[in-house]
Design an enzyme around this catalytic site. Sequence first.
Site, PDB file in Angstrom:
ATOM      1  N   CYS A   1       0.830  -1.210   0.000  1.00 43.02           N
ATOM      2  CA  CYS A   1       0.000   0.000   0.000  1.00 43.02           C
ATOM      3  C   CYS A   1       0.870   1.269   0.000  1.00 43.02           C
ATOM      4  O   CYS A   1       1.486   1.589  -1.006  1.00 43.02           O
ATOM      5  CB  CYS A   1      -0.964  -0.038   1.185  1.00 43.02           C
ATOM      6  SG  CYS A   1      -2.400   1.048   0.997  1.00 43.02           S
TER       7      CYS A   1
ATOM      8  N   HIS B   1      -3.665  -6.242   2.100  1.00 41.53           N
ATOM      9  CA  HIS B   1      -3.478  -6.348   3.542  1.00 41.53           C
ATOM     10  C   HIS B   1      -4.024  -7.704   4.003  1.00 41.53           C
ATOM     11  O   HIS B   1      -4.467  -8.511   3.204  1.00 41.53           O
ATOM     12  CB  HIS B   1      -4.223  -5.224   4.257  1.00 41.53           C
ATOM     13  CG  HIS B   1      -3.786  -3.850   3.881  1.00 41.53           C
ATOM     14  ND1 HIS B   1      -2.578  -3.320   4.273  1.00 41.53           N
ATOM     15  CD2 HIS B   1      -4.402  -2.887   3.143  1.00 41.53           C
ATOM     16  CE1 HIS B   1      -2.474  -2.083   3.815  1.00 41.53           C
ATOM     17  NE2 HIS B   1      -3.558  -1.794   3.118  1.00 41.53           N
TER      18      HIS B   1
END
Length: 231
Positions: free
Chosen positions: A101, A200
């Site tokens: 990310c 994630h």
Amino acid sequence: MTENINKEAIRIAYLYEDLMNTYGDSGDVKVLRYLLNQQGFSVQVDNVSIDTQDFDAKNYDFLFFGGGQDFEQTVVAKDLPRHGETIRAYIEAGKPMLAICGGYQLLGDYYKTSDGTTIKGLGILPLHTVFKADARMIGDTKYETEWGIVKAFENHSGRTYFDDKNKLKPLGKMIEGFGNNPEDHVEGMRYKNTIGSYSHGPILKNINVANAIAKMIVQNYQARTQVTVTE
């Protein structure tokens, strides 16, 4: 069985562990430590952060760069350039790195915030990110990689685009979810042995990917220490 593998611990550098650790990203490092311990290796994890003075990536076998909230990412973006050249040399040497990310975005040229502010990244990878706060991409994801199917979770406003599609390859092809952006239908990035991803959860709960990265780490460890590992 393994032979002579504890001459020196496998060394992992967690970039900004205290600032870049959202949605279970630290679990990626924990999974790798477990897998490597199971193979008989000792593992040392160092936090490379704001107060780190002497960081030389070539002394490590793996770099991990997690995601962070907007404020923390902005703080990291200001400090990160002093580590830029050693990270660039590490990546270009084909050594393994996983960036999630915000960490993934910061390896690129820049990201543009919702108010139009452009924040420079390291410029190592030819990609850029544009934030659209009113169109957040959140939910479960599923995509196909060279190591098989990956299931994870994404939560990001940033839309990442490759500026050189000949140099960068996607990590996977989307089956469910958004991935890099709504248009390209791909997730993440692969350049040499550097992987970027919006996944994630952590991503390395997918043991197929975890095993592949652990193998890269062992190979880098052998090259760095000149330790021979035999079955």
